[in-house]
Design a protein around this motif. Structure first.
Motif: not given
Length: 152
Positions: A114-126
């Motif tokens: 999930a952390a890796r996926a967030l890296g490819n999806i965008g900065k909203d997850a920071m």
């Protein structure tokens, strides 16, 4: 373990033969149905295959989110749903809330993917990723660190 690998290989080979005659739209429709299959291996392979299609599979994001959130699914199935969302990339932005929630999953592979996926999806997850740096599991912290590096 060996049985699972043999089953996976057989399903992959049969799937490849079927793919030769299907359009991509037909493949995606079939794979979405396979995400609901009672067999964990079939659901897992369907998720991985959808990820390999990439951003062209953006219409499957809701089905992958549902699989990611299915606590009755085995951890490797949920982790592969996260990996598929990663491969879809920014087109999977609707999955950010579910991926942030998955950072708290009981299964460390789900949290890591999930952390890796967030890296490819965008900065909203920071903000969620920064919070994940406090996680007990070193693999999860490492994935969050890597992801934050990608997002900077």
């Amino acid at each position: 373990m060996m049985k699972s690998i043999s089953c996976i290989l057989l399903v992959c080979l049969l799937g490849l033969m079927a793919y030769a005659e299907e359009t991509q739209e037909q493949q995606v429709e079939r794979l979405i149905k396979e995400l609901q299959d009672p067999d964990s291996d079939v659901r897992s392979i369907a998720a991985v295959t959808l990820g390999e299609i990439g951003s062209e599979a953006k219409d499957v994001v809701p089905a992958l989110i549902q699989l990611l959130q299915d606590q009755d699914a085995e951890g490797f199935v949920r982790a592969n749903a996260a990996l598929a969302l990663r491969e879809i990339g920014p087109e999977a932005k609707d999955a950010v809330p579910a991926l942030i929630q998955a950072l708290q999953d009981q299964n460390k592979d789900v949290r890591k993917d999930a952390a890796r996926a967030l890296g490819n999806i965008g900065k909203d997850a920071m903000p969620a990723l920064i919070q994940t740096l406090k996680n007990r599991n070193i693999d999860v912290r490492s994935s969050a660190t890597w992801t934050l590096g990608v997002l900077r």
